[in-house]
Scaffold this motif. Structure first.
Motif, short mmCIF file in Angstrom:
data_model
loop_
_atom_site.label_atom_id
_atom_site.label_comp_id
_atom_site.label_asym_id
_atom_site.label_seq_id
_atom_site.Cartn_x
_atom_site.Cartn_y
_atom_site.Cartn_z
N ALA A 115 0.83 -1.21 0.00
CA ALA A 115 0.00 0.00 0.00
C ALA A 115 0.87 1.25 0.00
CB ALA A 115 -0.93 -0.01 1.21
N MET A 116 1.98 1.22 0.71
CA MET A 116 2.89 2.37 0.72
C MET A 116 3.42 2.65 -0.68
SD MET A 116 5.08 1.76 4.23
CE MET A 116 6.21 3.11 3.87
N PHE A 117 3.84 1.61 -1.38
CA PHE A 117 4.33 1.78 -2.75
C PHE A 117 3.24 2.40 -3.63
CE2 PHE A 117 7.83 -1.37 -2.04
CZ PHE A 117 8.84 -0.65 -2.64
N ALA A 118 2.05 1.81 -3.59
CA ALA A 118 0.97 2.26 -4.47
C ALA A 118 0.58 3.70 -4.17
CB ALA A 118 -0.23 1.34 -4.31
N CYS A 119 0.47 4.05 -2.89
CA CYS A 119 0.03 5.41 -2.53
C CYS A 119 1.12 6.44 -2.80
CB CYS A 119 -0.39 5.44 -1.06
SG CYS A 119 -1.85 4.44 -0.70
N ALA A 120 2.37 6.09 -2.57
CA ALA A 120 3.46 7.03 -2.86
C ALA A 120 3.54 7.33 -4.35
CB ALA A 120 4.78 6.46 -2.35
N ALA A 121 3.46 6.27 -5.17
CA ALA A 121 3.54 6.47 -6.63
C ALA A 121 2.33 7.24 -7.15
CB ALA A 121 3.66 5.12 -7.33
N SER A 122 1.13 6.89 -6.67
CA SER A 122 -0.07 7.57 -7.17
C SER A 122 -0.09 9.04 -6.74
CB SER A 122 -1.32 6.86 -6.66
OG SER A 122 -1.48 7.01 -5.27
N THR A 123 0.45 9.33 -5.55
CA THR A 123 0.51 10.73 -5.10
C THR A 123 1.38 11.56 -6.03
OG1 THR A 123 0.16 10.11 -2.78
CG2 THR A 123 1.20 12.24 -3.21
N ARG A 194 -4.49 8.97 1.33
CA ARG A 194 -4.59 7.79 0.46
C ARG A 194 -4.16 6.51 1.19
NH1 ARG A 194 -2.97 9.72 -5.71
NH2 ARG A 194 -4.46 11.47 -5.78
N LEU A 195 -3.10 6.61 1.99
CA LEU A 195 -2.64 5.41 2.68
C LEU A 195 -3.64 4.98 3.75
CD1 LEU A 195 -0.47 3.28 2.99
CD2 LEU A 195 0.67 4.75 4.65
N LEU A 196 -4.18 5.92 4.51
CA LEU A 196 -5.16 5.55 5.53
C LEU A 196 -6.40 4.92 4.89
CD1 LEU A 196 -4.95 8.55 8.04
CD2 LEU A 196 -3.99 6.25 8.27
N ASP A 197 -6.84 5.44 3.76
CA ASP A 197 -7.97 4.84 3.05
C ASP A 197 -7.62 3.42 2.61
OD1 ASP A 197 -9.57 7.03 3.34
OD2 ASP A 197 -9.16 7.86 1.35
N ALA A 198 -6.41 3.23 2.11
CA ALA A 198 -5.99 1.90 1.65
C ALA A 198 -5.93 0.91 2.81
CB ALA A 198 -4.63 1.99 0.96
N LEU A 199 -5.45 1.36 3.97
CA LEU A 199 -5.36 0.46 5.12
C LEU A 199 -6.74 0.13 5.67
CD1 LEU A 199 -2.26 1.93 7.02
CD2 LEU A 199 -2.36 0.16 5.26
N ARG A 200 -7.66 1.07 5.60
CA ARG A 200 -9.03 0.78 6.05
C ARG A 200 -9.70 -0.22 5.11
NH1 ARG A 200 -9.06 6.65 6.82
NH2 ARG A 200 -8.80 7.10 9.06
N ILE A 201 -9.43 -0.10 3.81
CA ILE A 201 -9.99 -1.05 2.85
C ILE A 201 -9.46 -2.46 3.13
CG2 ILE A 201 -9.97 -1.72 0.40
CD1 ILE A 201 -10.02 1.26 -0.29
N LEU A 202 -8.22 -2.54 3.60
CA LEU A 202 -7.64 -3.84 3.97
C LEU A 202 -8.25 -4.41 5.24
CD1 LEU A 202 -3.84 -3.16 3.25
CD2 LEU A 202 -5.36 -4.67 1.96
N GLY A 203 -9.04 -3.58 5.94
CA GLY A 203 -9.69 -4.04 7.16
C GLY A 203 -8.81 -4.01 8.39
N LEU A 204 -7.77 -3.20 8.36
CA LEU A 204 -6.86 -3.13 9.50
C LEU A 204 -7.41 -2.20 10.57
CD1 LEU A 204 -3.41 -2.91 7.66
CD2 LEU A 204 -4.70 -4.93 8.37
#
Length: 348
Positions: A115-123, A194-204
């Motif tokens: 998720a860090m990779f994806a969010c950093a690149a998309s940002t 973006r990262l917090l949204d991604a982590l919530r989608i993962l259910g963490l």
């Protein structure tokens, strides 16, 4: 100081003290580093090209976190990156996770790192697309680091970014002028969301995190120094044996470069804790520490070639890096590998 000797001395205490925290991947890395170039991995037969004298040498373990292996792989990666280097200004952007999230990351490393990779690149891609000076897809090389210079757990991602984009319709390079890329505070704000949204989608289950995160964006010149810096920790672990200063039988002292002051500091800790600091940074099996995006991605070779043509880059195809040959102990001539002998446990 030899890291293998340190492992041998403190392994038992380390495995007892950190039994509930050592992952299978970390345990495997520890065993590989301890057994590298021993009978566990078999041996090779060598013959001198001059005097025909023969000798045997044990094989390396090949683990990417081993302090003895992978120097050749580091060289090969750096050579591939140098083939992509453009004659433009480069920037290094760093996104760092706050302390409050690190416990969650430890429990879900592969998911959070991805998720860090994806969010950093998309940002960065979003900022590049919305920038009036650029307005196009950017290229970048991202590398995950999980350690601070004191070897503490400190997950962050570095991205090396060429200062410009290609206008495909006009086949024109849009050069970024000056030494400024993007606003650091704006980058951190978007990455956080973006990262917090991604982590919530993962259910963490996330703890309370600070509203302000840290992002750093600085000019690094022509890019080569930044790539060399990133290549240091792709393989061979996070600590150099040259930086292990002393071992008094209970405590290890190692030195590091303080990133704030630029001065060399030392840290003295128990041998067991030192092993934990080193092997806690072993990545999950199969996880890629470095990734390319945009026109630097492996699937965008045609676009990269077009950019190099537009910028009149002379591509010199350098020969593949050759592994250093073994030298004969008698006459110092090169030796040839004539046979590989598998370890005995494979034949049982």
């Amino acid at each position: 100081m030899n890291l293998t000797t340190v492992i041998e001395r403190y392994q038992a205490g380390f495995e007892t003290q950190y039994a509930g925290r050592i992952s299978p991947d970390q345990r495997h890395a520890l065993g590989a580093a301890l057994s590298c170039r021993t009978e566990r991995y078999g041996e090779m037969k060598l013959r001198c090209t001059s005097c025909h004298w023969q000798q045997s040498r044990f094989n390396s373990c090949g683990h990417r976190s081993c302090h003895r292996c992978q120097n050749h792989d580091t060289t090969r990666w750096l050579e591939r990156q140098m083939q992509k280097l453009l004659p433009v200004e480069y920037f290094m952007v760093t996104f760092t996770l706050p302390y409050e999230l690190r416990a969650v990351v430890r429990q879900h490393q592969a998911e959070v790192y991805s998720a860090m990779f994806a969010c950093a690149a998309s940002t960065l891609k979003s900022f590049g697309a919305n920038d009036t000076k650029l307005g196009s897809d950017m290229g970048m090389t991202a590398v995950l680091h999980t350690h601070s210079r004191r070897l503490d757990y400190h997950p962050h991602i570095h991205l090396v970014v060429p200062g410009g984009c290609l206008n495909r319709r006009r086949k024109q390079w849009k050069k970024l002028r000056g030494h400024y890329l993007f606003n650091e505070f704006a980058l951190a704000k978007v990455f956080r969301a973006r990262l917090l949204d991604a982590l919530r989608i993962l259910g963490l289950n996330l703890p309370q995190v600070p509203r302000q995160w840290v992002a750093n964006c600085r000019n690094v010149g022509k890019g080569k120094p930044a790539l060399k810096y990133l290549s240091r920790y792709l393989y061979r672990g996070v600590v150099s044996e040259n930086n292990i200063v002393s071992d008094d039988g209970t405590h290890i002292t190692f030195r590091y470069m303080d990133s704030q002051t630029g001065k060399v500091g030392t840290r003295k800790i128990t041998g067991e804790h030192f092993l934990w600091l080193v092997f806690q940074h072993v990545l999950p099996k199969g996880f890629r520490r470095v990734r390319d995006y945009g026109f630097l991605h492996g699937n965008s070779k045609r676009i990269l070639r077009l950019i190099q043509t537009v910028l009149r880059v002379v591509i010199i195809s350098s020969p593949a890096a050759i592994r250093p040959s073994f030298k004969c102990l008698r006459c110092k001539s090169p030796m040839l590998i004539i046979a590989f002998i598998p370890p005995s446990w494979r034949s049982t």
